[in-house]
Design an enzyme around this catalytic site. Structure first.
Site, PDB file in Angstrom:
ATOM      1  N   GLY A  75       0.808  -1.216   0.000  1.00  0.00           N
ATOM      2  CA  GLY A  75       0.000   0.000   0.000  1.00  0.00           C
ATOM      3  C   GLY A  75       0.842   1.267   0.000  1.00  0.00           C
ATOM      4  CB  THR A  76       3.914   2.169   1.888  1.00  0.00           C
ATOM      5  OG1 THR A  76       3.319   1.851   3.153  1.00  0.00           O
ATOM      6  CG2 THR A  76       4.813   3.381   2.024  1.00  0.00           C
ATOM      7  CG  ASN A 157      -5.365   4.307   8.809  1.00  0.00           C
ATOM      8  OD1 ASN A 157      -5.728   5.309   8.196  1.00  0.00           O
ATOM      9  ND2 ASN A 157      -4.260   4.290   9.522  1.00  0.00           N
ATOM     10  CD  GLN A 195      -7.430  -0.209   7.397  1.00  0.00           C
ATOM     11  OE1 GLN A 195      -8.269  -0.952   7.896  1.00  0.00           O
ATOM     12  NE2 GLN A 195      -6.142  -0.320   7.683  1.00  0.00           N
ATOM     13  CB  THR A 253      11.913 -10.273 -10.819  1.00  0.00           C
ATOM     14  OG1 THR A 253      13.163 -10.049 -11.465  1.00  0.00           O
ATOM     15  CG2 THR A 253      11.305 -11.580 -11.295  1.00  0.00           C
ATOM     16  CB  CYS A 343       0.864   1.958   9.868  1.00  0.00           C
ATOM     17  SG  CYS A 343      -0.740   1.184   9.714  1.00  0.00           S
TER      18      CYS A 343
HETATM   19  C1  LIG Z   1      -1.893  -0.452   5.777  1.00  0.00           C
HETATM   20  C2  LIG Z   1      -2.217   0.739   5.007  1.00  0.00           C
HETATM   21  C3  LIG Z   1      -1.282   1.317   4.137  1.00  0.00           C
HETATM   22  C4  LIG Z   1       0.120   0.799   3.992  1.00  0.00           C
HETATM   23  O1  LIG Z   1       0.144  -0.414   3.339  1.00  0.00           O
HETATM   24  P1  LIG Z   1       1.465  -1.341   3.372  1.00  0.00           P
HETATM   25  O2  LIG Z   1       1.042  -2.516   2.539  1.00  0.00           O
HETATM   26  O3  LIG Z   1       1.697  -1.676   4.814  1.00  0.00           O
HETATM   27  O4  LIG Z   1       2.567  -0.596   2.792  1.00  0.00           O
HETATM   28  C5  LIG Z   1      -1.665   2.428   3.425  1.00  0.00           C
HETATM   29  N1  LIG Z   1      -2.880   2.962   3.564  1.00  0.00           N
HETATM   30  C6  LIG Z   1      -3.803   2.438   4.390  1.00  0.00           C
HETATM   31  C7  LIG Z   1      -5.149   3.061   4.495  1.00  0.00           C
HETATM   32  C8  LIG Z   1      -3.505   1.316   5.143  1.00  0.00           C
HETATM   33  O5  LIG Z   1      -4.411   0.819   5.978  1.00  0.00           O
END
Ligand SMILES: *Cc1c(COP(=O)(O)O)cnc(C)c1O
Length: 398
Positions: A75-76, A157, A195, A253, A343
């Site tokens: 997600g990041t 979140n 989320q 990859t 996080c």
């Molecule tokens: C967990 C989360 C992220 C980060 O995702 P990662 O896979 O840990 O990098 C970003 N945005 C939201 C809303 C999240 O809940």
């Protein structure tokens, strides 16, 4: 003799356990299709075929096209790619750039915006009301001629607030039509839906978004794996350079097994989302009504359970308590929850989300506690959490 301490996981918003069906699938794919999708031989072609199949499945689940799905490492990274990717090409051309984000974004958006500001972009923050809700008209009112991108979290979140993404997109479409006739480029809309994925509609056409972030670790799927939906025709700068995989947008990859695992994880949570919403909302309402009855000085952060709140999230502040200490005490009783957002590793900072809710103090933010439920949560576990919280607060607040 040790009495057996229960083990109650109530931190699904931090990370979900991996669905055993998905681990099994990923193991099987790893064992079989271990080739590099870029290789020209049979092993490569087999891996490439699987990657394509996963991409098609994900696209279908989102109402998107295959070529609109970019695989990345979580997600990041997806958030980083969306924001840097859209904004940096403008900055490189020395163009004026303005980005709008909400005050309650995940750090993966918030800190990218700060970085973009350091690189020369202007940033506006949309304020939220006492429920953490963003008003579409507040967003649209911030748009200026050189606004490039709006990024708003689909569901928060920390406090579970569900933001009106489709309504914002609808208003934006009108504005973009006017901009077109005056020769201005459209303002694009990104949403972080990490989320939301387990509970809400992710159809990108219905939502009307141009970019959308999802990850595996919030949907019982692979860790450090995610996607960015990029609407066809958009041109982004990559943030990772190398062999040019993912049409140059994300070199490195590909993780074929994780892509397969993610596709199945997304399919399962989306298929069950309506049922899970109802089941968890009942538990949420029950939990909250017991807390409010039995624990003095307790305040709910975020909206009342209902259509404006994720069904798996309860965030409370108990007057006179410290969130961090409470997490440690609860952990000793076998309950895993969090204060602020798990996080972030910076422990002493009070939550920017709670602080952004109108009228909340540092004290209030520091006492916040988040319980987030998921597939395995039972009423018995909820009852146990209430009983431990009651005991704890009775001890602390003498
Ligand atoms: C967990 C989360 C992220 C980060 O995702 P990662 O896979 O840990 O990098 C970003 N945005 C939201 C809303 C999240 O809940």
């Amino acid at each position: 003799m040790n009495r057996k301490i229960p083990d109650v996981y109530a931190d699904y918003a931090a990370i979900t356990p991996v669905n055993p069906v998905i681990s099994k699938l990923m193991q099987a794919v790893e064992a079989k299709a271990y080739g590099n999708p870029s290789s020209l031989h049979a092993r490569g072609l087999e891996a490439l075929g699987m990657l394509k199949k996963s991409r098609q499945k994900i696209a279908a689940l989102l109402g998107a096209q295959e070529q609109e799905i970019v695989f990345c490492a979580g997600g990041t990274e997806s958030d980083n790619l969306a924001l840097f990717g859209m904004v940096r090409p403008m900055l490189k051309k020395k163009k004026k750039v303005h980005v709008i984000i909400s005050a309650i974004e995940h750090h993966a958006v918030l800190n990218v915006a700060k970085e973009l500001q350091a690189e020369g972009s202007e940033i506006s923050y949309i304020a939220v009301d006492e429920q953490g809700l963003i008003k579409a008209k507040d967003v649209l009112a911030l748009i200026r001629p050189h606004t490039t991108l709006i990024s708003i979290i689909y569901a928060n979140n920390e406090i579970g607030t569900i933001e009106p993404i489709a309504e914002i997109a609808k208003g934006l479409r009108k504005i973009n039509q006017q901009r077109k006739s005056s020769g201005l480029p459209p303002v694009l809309l990104h949403t972080d839906a990490c989320q939301a994925a387990g509970y809400l509609d992710l159809n990108v056409q219905k939502l009307g978004v141009d970019l959308m972030t999802l990850n595996g670790s919030k949907i019982y799927g692979p860790r450090q794996f995610g996607i960015l939906f990029v609407k066809r025709g958009l041109i982004l700068d990559p943030i990772i350079f190398g062999g040019g995989q993912e049409r140059g947008l994300r070199s490195g990859t590909e993780n074929v097994a994780a892509a397969e695992g993610f596709a199945l994880a997304l399919e399962i949570v989306q298929k069950n989302r309506a049922k899970e919403f109802v089941r968890l909302q009942k538990l949420q309402q029950y939990f909250l009504s017991r807390l409010q009855k039995e624990i003095p000085g307790l305040q709910l952060n975020g909206p009342t359970p209902g259509s404006l709140r994720l069904p798996n999230n309860i965030n409370i502040s108990i007057k006179g308590t410290d969130g961090e200490s409470m997490v440690i005490y609860l952990d000793a009783a076998g309950i895993r929850c969090s204060t602020g957002s798990a996080c972030s590793t910076a422990f002493t900072e009070p939550s920017h989300v709670i602080l952004a809710i109108s009228g909340q103090s540092q004290e209030h933010a520091k006492s916040s506690l988040r319980f987030s439920f998921g597939q395995s949560t039972t009423k018995k576990e909820v009852d146990y959490i209430v009983s431990v919280l009651k005991q704890l607060t009775a001890q602390i607040l003498v």
